[in-house]
Design a protein around this motif. Sequence first.
Motif, PDB file in Angstrom:
ATOM      1  N   LEU A  70       0.821  -1.203   0.000  1.00 49.06           N
ATOM      2  CA  LEU A  70       0.000   0.000   0.000  1.00 49.06           C
ATOM      3  C   LEU A  70       0.859   1.259   0.000  1.00 49.06           C
ATOM      4  CD1 LEU A  70      -2.769  -1.008   2.591  1.00 49.06           C
ATOM      5  CD2 LEU A  70      -3.079  -0.699   0.127  1.00 49.06           C
ATOM      6  N   GLU A  71       2.007   1.201   0.661  1.00 46.83           N
ATOM      7  CA  GLU A  71       2.897   2.362   0.752  1.00 46.83           C
ATOM      8  C   GLU A  71       3.790   2.494  -0.468  1.00 46.83           C
ATOM      9  OE1 GLU A  71       5.071   1.767   4.322  1.00 46.83           O
ATOM     10  OE2 GLU A  71       3.339   2.086   5.647  1.00 46.83           O
ATOM     11  N   GLY A  72       3.791   1.485  -1.335  1.00 43.06           N
ATOM     12  CA  GLY A  72       4.744   1.438  -2.439  1.00 43.06           C
ATOM     13  C   GLY A  72       4.313   2.114  -3.718  1.00 43.06           C
ATOM     14  N   GLY A  73       3.108   2.659  -3.777  1.00 43.65           N
ATOM     15  CA  GLY A  73       2.680   3.285  -5.021  1.00 43.65           C
ATOM     16  C   GLY A  73       1.410   4.084  -4.847  1.00 43.65           C
ATOM     17  N   ARG A  74       1.305   5.176  -5.594  1.00 45.71           N
ATOM     18  CA  ARG A  74       0.087   5.987  -5.548  1.00 45.71           C
ATOM     19  C   ARG A  74      -1.077   5.225  -6.173  1.00 45.71           C
ATOM     20  NH1 ARG A  74       1.151  11.630  -8.213  1.00 45.71           N
ATOM     21  NH2 ARG A  74       2.182  10.333  -9.784  1.00 45.71           N
ATOM     22  N   GLY A  75      -2.261   5.444  -5.656  1.00 43.40           N
ATOM     23  CA  GLY A  75      -3.445   4.824  -6.221  1.00 43.40           C
ATOM     24  C   GLY A  75      -3.748   3.438  -5.663  1.00 43.40           C
ATOM     25  N   ARG A  76      -2.869   2.916  -4.800  1.00 40.76           N
ATOM     26  CA  ARG A  76      -3.119   1.597  -4.234  1.00 40.76           C
ATOM     27  C   ARG A  76      -4.040   1.724  -3.026  1.00 40.76           C
ATOM     28  NH1 ARG A  76       2.948  -1.158  -4.311  1.00 40.76           N
ATOM     29  NH2 ARG A  76       3.281  -0.964  -6.567  1.00 40.76           N
ATOM     30  N   SER A  77      -4.933   0.777  -2.900  1.00 36.69           N
ATOM     31  CA  SER A  77      -5.878   0.787  -1.785  1.00 36.69           C
ATOM     32  C   SER A  77      -6.350  -0.637  -1.537  1.00 36.69           C
ATOM     33  CB  SER A  77      -7.083   1.682  -2.114  1.00 36.69           C
ATOM     34  OG  SER A  77      -7.809   1.128  -3.220  1.00 36.69           O
ATOM     35  N   LEU A  78      -7.010  -0.838  -0.406  1.00 38.51           N
ATOM     36  CA  LEU A  78      -7.544  -2.168  -0.109  1.00 38.51           C
ATOM     37  C   LEU A  78      -8.625  -2.549  -1.114  1.00 38.51           C
ATOM     38  CD1 LEU A  78      -7.774  -2.145   3.805  1.00 38.51           C
ATOM     39  CD2 LEU A  78      -6.034  -3.209   2.352  1.00 38.51           C
ATOM     40  N   SER A  79      -9.367  -1.554  -1.605  1.00 37.63           N
ATOM     41  CA  SER A  79     -10.420  -1.869  -2.574  1.00 37.63           C
ATOM     42  C   SER A  79      -9.804  -2.326  -3.900  1.00 37.63           C
ATOM     43  CB  SER A  79     -11.326  -0.654  -2.797  1.00 37.63           C
ATOM     44  OG  SER A  79     -10.573   0.454  -3.266  1.00 37.63           O
ATOM     45  N   SER A  80      -8.702  -1.687  -4.328  1.00 30.37           N
ATOM     46  CA  SER A  80      -8.050  -2.129  -5.563  1.00 30.37           C
ATOM     47  C   SER A  80      -7.412  -3.498  -5.368  1.00 30.37           C
ATOM     48  CB  SER A  80      -7.003  -1.117  -6.015  1.00 30.37           C
ATOM     49  OG  SER A  80      -5.918  -1.049  -5.117  1.00 30.37           O
ATOM     50  N   LEU A  81      -6.865  -3.746  -4.187  1.00 27.85           N
ATOM     51  CA  LEU A  81      -6.314  -5.075  -3.883  1.00 27.85           C
ATOM     52  C   LEU A  81      -7.420  -6.117  -3.926  1.00 27.85           C
ATOM     53  CD1 LEU A  81      -3.978  -6.892  -2.995  1.00 27.85           C
ATOM     54  CD2 LEU A  81      -4.474  -6.234  -0.626  1.00 27.85           C
ATOM     55  N   SER A  82      -8.583  -5.768  -3.412  1.00 31.39           N
ATOM     56  CA  SER A  82      -9.729  -6.681  -3.432  1.00 31.39           C
ATOM     57  C   SER A  82     -10.106  -7.061  -4.856  1.00 31.39           C
ATOM     58  CB  SER A  82     -10.922  -6.018  -2.728  1.00 31.39           C
ATOM     59  OG  SER A  82     -12.114  -6.733  -2.944  1.00 31.39           O
ATOM     60  N   ARG A  83     -10.156  -6.066  -5.750  1.00 33.58           N
ATOM     61  CA  ARG A  83     -10.521  -6.347  -7.133  1.00 33.58           C
ATOM     62  C   ARG A  83      -9.465  -7.196  -7.831  1.00 33.58           C
ATOM     63  NH1 ARG A  83     -12.517  -1.031  -6.675  1.00 33.58           N
ATOM     64  NH2 ARG A  83     -10.548  -0.124  -7.394  1.00 33.58           N
ATOM     65  N   ARG A  84      -8.190  -6.891  -7.595  1.00 32.14           N
ATOM     66  CA  ARG A  84      -7.119  -7.624  -8.263  1.00 32.14           C
ATOM     67  C   ARG A  84      -7.007  -9.064  -7.763  1.00 32.14           C
ATOM     68  NH1 ARG A  84      -1.896  -3.746  -8.401  1.00 32.14           N
ATOM     69  NH2 ARG A  84      -1.002  -5.680  -9.247  1.00 32.14           N
ATOM     70  N   CYS A  85      -7.374  -9.291  -6.497  1.00 35.08           N
ATOM     71  CA  CYS A  85      -7.309 -10.651  -5.933  1.00 35.08           C
ATOM     72  C   CYS A  85      -8.614 -11.419  -6.130  1.00 35.08           C
ATOM     73  CB  CYS A  85      -7.009 -10.598  -4.434  1.00 35.08           C
ATOM     74  SG  CYS A  85      -5.412  -9.924  -4.009  1.00 35.08           S
ATOM     75  N   ASN A  86      -9.682 -10.676  -6.490  1.00 35.58           N
ATOM     76  CA  ASN A  86     -11.014 -11.275  -6.583  1.00 35.58           C
ATOM     77  C   ASN A  86     -11.447 -11.847  -5.232  1.00 35.58           C
ATOM     78  OD1 ASN A  86     -13.389 -11.901  -7.956  1.00 35.58           O
ATOM     79  ND2 ASN A  86     -12.669 -13.958  -8.509  1.00 35.58           N
ATOM     80  N   ILE A  87     -11.175 -11.088  -4.183  1.00 37.61           N
ATOM     81  CA  ILE A  87     -11.557 -11.449  -2.818  1.00 37.61           C
ATOM     82  C   ILE A  87     -12.400 -10.310  -2.261  1.00 37.61           C
ATOM     83  CG2 ILE A  87     -10.703 -11.943  -0.483  1.00 37.61           C
ATOM     84  CD1 ILE A  87      -8.154 -13.023  -1.743  1.00 37.61           C
TER      85      ILE A  87
END
Length: 258
Positions: free
Chosen positions: A19-36
């Motif tokens: 999350l700290e490694g790039g702009r625009g990253r969020s738990l919601s984007s992680l959720s979509r990318r993981c399909n969780i």
Amino acid sequence: MVDEQSLLKDLVDAISNWLEGGRGRSLSSLSRRCNIAYSTIRRIAQNESTPHPYSALSISEVVMTTPQRIAFLKKHFPTIGDLMDECYSPMIRPEANEGALKRFLAREPHNRIFNMAATQVGTHRDPINRLAGQLGIEALEEMLEAEILVEQADGTIKYTHDNWAIGNIEDTLEQVKHSVEHFDKSLVGTDGASLMHATGAISEDAVPKLKILIRNFIRDLNTLKNSPQSEGSVHFFCNLMYSLYDKEEWTGQEGAQS
């Protein structure tokens, strides 16, 4: 036996670093990318819920580099980790690689974003957001994370190499397919787009002239786009293709059987 507390701690740390490694990253984007589900991702990130092994594996694919993921798997899932270490470690490269680029070029909106970035002037986040919204920003973050694209101090986003070209027929045809999706029909009739299709029947002596026409156009197009006087911020694409319907009608083809 999996040490659930150790697994959760390693995953929480990896999510936090990601999350700290790039702009625009969020738990919601992680959720979509993981399909969780977002609620599941949130509980894991807040150290409130030990993930199912499938969820842990899916998350690790996004928030960890390949070496980090192998170390994580060897620690918590030794059977999978040892197999990955044996099969993939010799092929790990820190720089952008052809395999990763090919995977991104096969996806949208990654393909469109890459082709805009792989130019002399590159692109910026605003046009990416305008064209593809949040999905475009997430696709951009993926390519930045994979070091296929780089974001310069002034905000310009460019390909990591000075130029880009395709030498493989299958890859070129794949790009043509994407271009069909990118084609904006509303621009036809203006200088922003043109479309044509032609068929005909010509003599064998005239067939090689088709290739000369294509080569001359490519030469002129490259001269135009590489000229300092033409350099600007208007991105475009152009595809050319010709072929014979029935190769048996032409005996002058290279490699033709007698």
